[in-house]
Design a protein around this motif. Structure first.
Motif, PDB file in Angstrom:
ATOM      1  N   CYS A  14       1.033  -1.824   0.144  1.00  0.00           N
ATOM      2  CA  CYS A  14       0.250  -0.414  -0.019  1.00  0.00           C
ATOM      3  C   CYS A  14       0.968   1.169   0.642  1.00  0.00           C
ATOM      4  CB  CYS A  14      -0.473   0.258   0.659  1.00  0.00           C
ATOM      5  SG  CYS A  14      -1.967  -1.143   1.139  1.00  0.00           S
ATOM      6  N   PHE A  15       1.833   1.527   0.876  1.00  0.00           N
ATOM      7  CA  PHE A  15       2.587   2.405   0.954  1.00  0.00           C
ATOM      8  C   PHE A  15       3.447   2.201  -0.531  1.00  0.00           C
ATOM      9  CE2 PHE A  15       7.779   3.502   1.540  1.00  0.00           C
ATOM     10  CZ  PHE A  15       7.040   4.864   1.673  1.00  0.00           C
ATOM     11  N   ASP A  16       3.845   1.492  -1.454  1.00  0.00           N
ATOM     12  CA  ASP A  16       4.797   1.610  -2.867  1.00  0.00           C
ATOM     13  C   ASP A  16       3.814   1.995  -3.700  1.00  0.00           C
ATOM     14  OD1 ASP A  16       7.025   1.333  -4.523  1.00  0.00           O
ATOM     15  OD2 ASP A  16       5.258  -0.277  -5.365  1.00  0.00           O
ATOM     16  N   ALA A  17       2.149   1.793  -3.567  1.00  0.00           N
ATOM     17  CA  ALA A  17       1.260   2.223  -4.193  1.00  0.00           C
ATOM     18  C   ALA A  17       1.036   3.736  -4.202  1.00  0.00           C
ATOM     19  CB  ALA A  17      -0.270   1.464  -4.402  1.00  0.00           C
ATOM     20  N   VAL A  18       1.334   3.932  -3.347  1.00  0.00           N
ATOM     21  CA  VAL A  18       0.875   5.800  -2.966  1.00  0.00           C
ATOM     22  C   VAL A  18       1.849   6.329  -3.240  1.00  0.00           C
ATOM     23  CG1 VAL A  18       0.732   7.677  -0.997  1.00  0.00           C
ATOM     24  CG2 VAL A  18      -0.603   5.416  -0.642  1.00  0.00           C
ATOM     25  N   VAL A  19       3.246   5.611  -2.993  1.00  0.00           N
ATOM     26  CA  VAL A  19       4.637   7.184  -3.346  1.00  0.00           C
ATOM     27  C   VAL A  19       4.529   7.260  -5.344  1.00  0.00           C
ATOM     28  CG1 VAL A  19       7.434   6.560  -3.766  1.00  0.00           C
ATOM     29  CG2 VAL A  19       5.811   6.188  -1.657  1.00  0.00           C
ATOM     30  N   ARG A  20       4.109   5.767  -5.996  1.00  0.00           N
ATOM     31  CA  ARG A  20       4.025   5.088  -7.723  1.00  0.00           C
ATOM     32  C   ARG A  20       2.539   6.034  -7.664  1.00  0.00           C
ATOM     33  NH1 ARG A  20       3.346   0.187  -8.877  1.00  0.00           N
ATOM     34  NH2 ARG A  20       2.703  -0.106  -6.990  1.00  0.00           N
ATOM     35  N   GLU A  21       1.679   6.235  -7.508  1.00  0.00           N
ATOM     36  CA  GLU A  21       0.899   6.510  -7.368  1.00  0.00           C
ATOM     37  C   GLU A  21       0.163   8.370  -7.148  1.00  0.00           C
ATOM     38  OE1 GLU A  21      -1.526   5.913 -10.041  1.00  0.00           O
ATOM     39  OE2 GLU A  21       0.049   4.017 -10.308  1.00  0.00           O
ATOM     40  N   GLY A  22       0.993   9.353  -6.579  1.00  0.00           N
ATOM     41  CA  GLY A  22       1.135  10.113  -5.525  1.00  0.00           C
ATOM     42  C   GLY A  22      -0.160  10.353  -4.945  1.00  0.00           C
ATOM     43  N   GLY A  23      -0.367   9.464  -4.374  1.00  0.00           N
ATOM     44  CA  GLY A  23      -1.937   9.545  -3.877  1.00  0.00           C
ATOM     45  C   GLY A  23      -2.778   8.336  -3.094  1.00  0.00           C
ATOM     46  N   PHE A  24      -3.570   8.370  -2.367  1.00  0.00           N
ATOM     47  CA  PHE A  24      -4.485   7.220  -1.636  1.00  0.00           C
ATOM     48  C   PHE A  24      -5.057   7.053  -2.657  1.00  0.00           C
ATOM     49  CE2 PHE A  24      -2.005   9.651   2.130  1.00  0.00           C
ATOM     50  CZ  PHE A  24      -1.636   8.336   2.534  1.00  0.00           C
ATOM     51  N   GLN A  25      -6.007   7.905  -3.674  1.00  0.00           N
ATOM     52  CA  GLN A  25      -7.275   7.351  -3.954  1.00  0.00           C
ATOM     53  C   GLN A  25      -6.436   6.389  -5.287  1.00  0.00           C
ATOM     54  OE1 GLN A  25     -10.356   7.770  -3.476  1.00  0.00           O
ATOM     55  NE2 GLN A  25     -10.682   6.046  -5.483  1.00  0.00           N
ATOM     56  N   GLY A  26      -5.227   6.850  -6.665  1.00  0.00           N
ATOM     57  CA  GLY A  26      -5.170   5.856  -7.041  1.00  0.00           C
ATOM     58  C   GLY A  26      -4.132   5.237  -6.768  1.00  0.00           C
ATOM     59  N   ALA A  27      -3.355   4.726  -5.546  1.00  0.00           N
ATOM     60  CA  ALA A  27      -3.251   3.534  -4.669  1.00  0.00           C
ATOM     61  C   ALA A  27      -3.966   2.918  -4.573  1.00  0.00           C
ATOM     62  CB  ALA A  27      -2.064   3.947  -3.844  1.00  0.00           C
ATOM     63  N   ALA A  28      -5.113   2.827  -4.125  1.00  0.00           N
ATOM     64  CA  ALA A  28      -6.970   1.861  -3.852  1.00  0.00           C
ATOM     65  C   ALA A  28      -6.595   0.996  -5.180  1.00  0.00           C
ATOM     66  CB  ALA A  28      -7.664   2.562  -3.334  1.00  0.00           C
ATOM     67  N   LEU A  29      -7.007   1.974  -6.772  1.00  0.00           N
ATOM     68  CA  LEU A  29      -7.201   1.469  -7.823  1.00  0.00           C
ATOM     69  C   LEU A  29      -6.250   0.296  -8.247  1.00  0.00           C
ATOM     70  CD1 LEU A  29      -7.851   4.571  -9.638  1.00  0.00           C
ATOM     71  CD2 LEU A  29      -9.573   2.877  -8.855  1.00  0.00           C
ATOM     72  N   ILE A  30      -4.573   0.419  -7.769  1.00  0.00           N
ATOM     73  CA  ILE A  30      -3.952  -0.529  -8.318  1.00  0.00           C
ATOM     74  C   ILE A  30      -3.787  -1.399  -7.478  1.00  0.00           C
ATOM     75  CG2 ILE A  30      -1.090  -0.677  -8.014  1.00  0.00           C
ATOM     76  CD1 ILE A  30      -2.305   1.066 -10.997  1.00  0.00           C
ATOM     77  N   VAL A  31      -4.070  -1.245  -5.826  1.00  0.00           N
ATOM     78  CA  VAL A  31      -3.877  -2.682  -4.593  1.00  0.00           C
ATOM     79  C   VAL A  31      -5.294  -3.158  -4.620  1.00  0.00           C
ATOM     80  CG1 VAL A  31      -2.121  -1.994  -4.215  1.00  0.00           C
ATOM     81  CG2 VAL A  31      -3.832  -1.334  -2.794  1.00  0.00           C
ATOM     82  N   ASN A  32      -6.412  -2.611  -5.352  1.00  0.00           N
ATOM     83  CA  ASN A  32      -7.653  -3.319  -5.961  1.00  0.00           C
ATOM     84  C   ASN A  32      -8.344  -3.087  -3.915  1.00  0.00           C
ATOM     85  OD1 ASN A  32      -9.842  -3.947  -6.616  1.00  0.00           O
ATOM     86  ND2 ASN A  32      -9.120  -6.238  -6.514  1.00  0.00           N
ATOM     87  N   ARG A  33      -8.390  -2.054  -3.126  1.00  0.00           N
ATOM     88  CA  ARG A  33      -9.322  -1.696  -2.283  1.00  0.00           C
ATOM     89  C   ARG A  33      -9.327  -0.071  -1.831  1.00  0.00           C
ATOM     90  NH1 ARG A  33      -6.560  -5.315   1.917  1.00  0.00           N
ATOM     91  NH2 ARG A  33      -6.768  -3.437   3.693  1.00  0.00           N
ATOM     92  N   SER A  34     -10.022  -0.166  -0.245  1.00  0.00           N
ATOM     93  CA  SER A  34     -10.645   1.123  -0.517  1.00  0.00           C
ATOM     94  C   SER A  34      -9.554   1.974  -0.275  1.00  0.00           C
ATOM     95  CB  SER A  34     -11.699   1.305   0.768  1.00  0.00           C
ATOM     96  OG  SER A  34     -11.171   0.571   1.808  1.00  0.00           O
ATOM     97  N   HIS A  35      -9.625   3.424  -0.032  1.00  0.00           N
ATOM     98  CA  HIS A  35      -9.165   4.643   0.074  1.00  0.00           C
ATOM     99  C   HIS A  35      -8.977   4.386   1.481  1.00  0.00           C
ATOM    100  CE1 HIS A  35      -8.357   8.857   0.924  1.00  0.00           C
ATOM    101  NE2 HIS A  35      -8.091   8.977   0.158  1.00  0.00           N
ATOM    102  N   ALA A  36      -9.851   4.181   2.068  1.00  0.00           N
ATOM    103  CA  ALA A  36     -10.164   4.232   3.614  1.00  0.00           C
ATOM    104  C   ALA A  36      -8.509   3.196   4.395  1.00  0.00           C
ATOM    105  CB  ALA A  36     -11.650   3.393   4.070  1.00  0.00           C
ATOM    106  N   ALA A  37      -9.222   2.107   3.670  1.00  0.00           N
ATOM    107  CA  ALA A  37      -8.387   0.971   3.658  1.00  0.00           C
ATOM    108  C   ALA A  37      -6.956   0.412   3.387  1.00  0.00           C
ATOM    109  CB  ALA A  37      -9.143  -0.387   3.420  1.00  0.00           C
TER     110      ALA A  37
END
Length: 302
Positions: free
Chosen positions: A11-34
């Motif tokens: 999740c941390f890596d996805a946030v870094v790569r996407e620059g935000g939590f919303q994009g990271a949520a799509l990448i890891v297939n989890r909710s923004h809150a998760a």
């Protein structure tokens, strides 16, 4: 500090790569809150602020940048391990060990292999270059799955696919010989002249004499490219594969001394593997690929 999970790192890596939590949520297939909760928990457990959330896009802190570099290595290793497990489950090899011998035209050999392994991205090519008896020794000692070289075809342990003939020609540079060039030059006349030979990479060197004039001074090199350069510079003489020197012979940069006593040698170049060993699905497909390509192999040899 408490242990952290791979999921938190992802999740941390996805946030870094996407620059935000919303994009990271799509990448890891989890909710923004998760995703937000996973990263927050990771920071709490580490007791280190990894992200700067003050801007429009989240960015790494200095500590976060250092931690992310290490985390990427761990995530990559985990992905590799997952892939390895999937291949094991499918029965596919994770890597194949191939040896290209010094008698194989390098461009043709690499083209043959690259054409196949481009379609097998999940199987690593473990490629080595060996000379003289080295390729066969690696195959017999189970240190190679396949070799492109020559073999003793009387060895019942091996099977092979013929790829063509490689002609070795004894050559010298112009003005190298202290006597007239002819087709009747004897080993005795060449004994005072330095002969360039290839170093055998076999650990147990056979007693076979590979065109070596006994008693002659020697210059030993690791491959035919170095051997060719030494011969071109008039520092020694020796046998070279014709596919490597065709243009040099035509232009007169090299002269053949082939004749009655130095007839030259033709070698059967083959792809070989152990007949008495089982082969996995990728190795089997590689063998079939070579069988298909064999009639057109060796553009450099023609």
């Amino acid at each position: 500090m408490y242990p952290f999970t791979l999921q938190e790192l992802q999740c941390f890596d996805a946030v870094v790569r996407e620059g935000g939590f919303q994009g990271a949520a799509l990448i890891v297939n989890r909710s923004h809150a998760a995703v937000f909760a996973a990263v927050a928990k990771l920071e709490d457990n580490l007791e280190v602020a990894l992200l700067d959330r003050s801007g429009y896009r989240v960015t790494l802190t200095d500590a976060g940048r250092s931690f992310h570099r290490k985390a990427q290595s761990l995530i990559s290793e985990m992905e590799t391990l997952k892939l390895h497990a999937r291949q094991l489950a499918m029965g596919e090899e994770t890597h194949l060990r191939v040896v290209i011998g010094d008698t194989c035209p390098l461009n043709d050999g690499l083209e043959l292999l690259s054409g196949f392994f481009a379609s097998c991205p999940n199987t690593r090519l473990d490629l080595h270059f060996e000379t003289i008896g080295g390729p066969r020794e690696r195959l017999v000692d189970d240190e190679a799955d396949l070799i492109l070289h020559w073999v003793e075809k009387t060895d019942a342990r091996l099977e092979w696919i013929d790829l063509g003939k490689v002609s070795f020609v004894p050559v010298v540079a112009p003005d190298f010989l202290p006597f007239p060039l002819s087709g009747t030059i004897t080993p005795e006349r060449m004994r005072d002249l330095t002969q360039c030979i290839i170093r055998d990479t076999a650990r147990t060197v056979q007693q076979t004499n590979y065109y070596v004039v006994e008693g002659a001074p020697q210059c030993t090199v690791g491959d035919h490219l170095m051997k060719k350069e030494i011969i071109l510079r008039g520092m020694a003489w020796g046998h070279l594969p014709r596919f490597m020197i065709e243009e040099d012979l035509r232009s007169g940069r090299l002269l053949s001394i082939a004749g009655k006593h130095f007839p030259g040698v033709d070698i059967d170049l083959v792809a070989a593997r152990r007949r008495d060993r089982s082969h996995g699905p990728v190795a089997t497909r590689l063998w079939e690929h070579i069988q298909t390509c064999a009639p057109d192999f060796g553009g450099d040899m023609r």
